[in-house]
Design an enzyme around this catalytic site. Structure first.
Site: not given
Ligand code: THU
Length: 163
Positions: A67-68, A75, A112, A62
């Site tokens: 900036s989230y 993945e 997710c 990841n």
């Protein structure tokens, strides 16, 4: 009215040594990839290792951002990299390893929804299942025989055309 039950078989391995040598190796590669995750905001690191039909293994982890929403999950970093480097080569399996830097994660973190949809795209395109191996720092390994198992009634390209 018709009722339909949709279920799937989840294999739970209490000990990773119960997996095949190749599966153990793929998980180990995902664990190594996890170390290089860039996750200063969540402090939750994820590594992924994609095994391709040609025997190549492509990794991802990841990559977060101040900036989230601009960050990306392990993945997708991995499968997009695989698609970029080996276009058209089928994906056999994806191993995913997750760990928090703040607590000991005991149970596998499932991908997710966005990652499920992204991996599903490849599964549908190649018309062959993609095996998933999930593991946390501690605890069991979960094995799913295909992405379709954990993304039932998935949206796919068939909806976009009338053929
Ligand atoms: N994350 C992944 O890399 N994969 C998932 O399937 C779930 C979440 C990442 C995104 C973010 O960097 C961190 O984990 C916390 O959500």
């Amino acid at each position: 009215m018709e009722r339909k039950q949709i279920g799937f078989e989840l294999l739970i391995f209490e000990d990773a040594n119960e997996l095949s040598q190749n599966e153990q190796k793929l998980l180990h590669t995902a664990e190594q990839a996890r170390e290089n995750a860039y996750a200063p905001y969540s402090r939750f690191k994820v590594g992924a290792a994609v095994l391709l039909e040609n025997g190549e293994v492509v990794i991802g982890n990841n990559q977060e951002n101040a900036s989230y929403p601009s960050g990306l999950c392990a993945e997708r970093v991995a499968v997009f990299q695989a698609g970029a480097k080996y276009p058209g080569v089928a994906i056999k399996a994806v191993a995913i390893s997750a760990a928090s830097q703040d607590h000991v994660l005991q149970m596998p973190a499932a991908p997710c929804g966005n990652c499920r949809q992204s991996i599903m795209e490849y599964e549908q395109k190649q018309n062959a299942p993609i095996v998933l191996l999930l593991k946390a720092e501690k605890g069991p390994v979960y094995k799913c025989a295909s992405m379709a198992d954990i993304l039932p009634l998935a949206f796919n390209s068939a909806f976009l055309s009338d053929s």
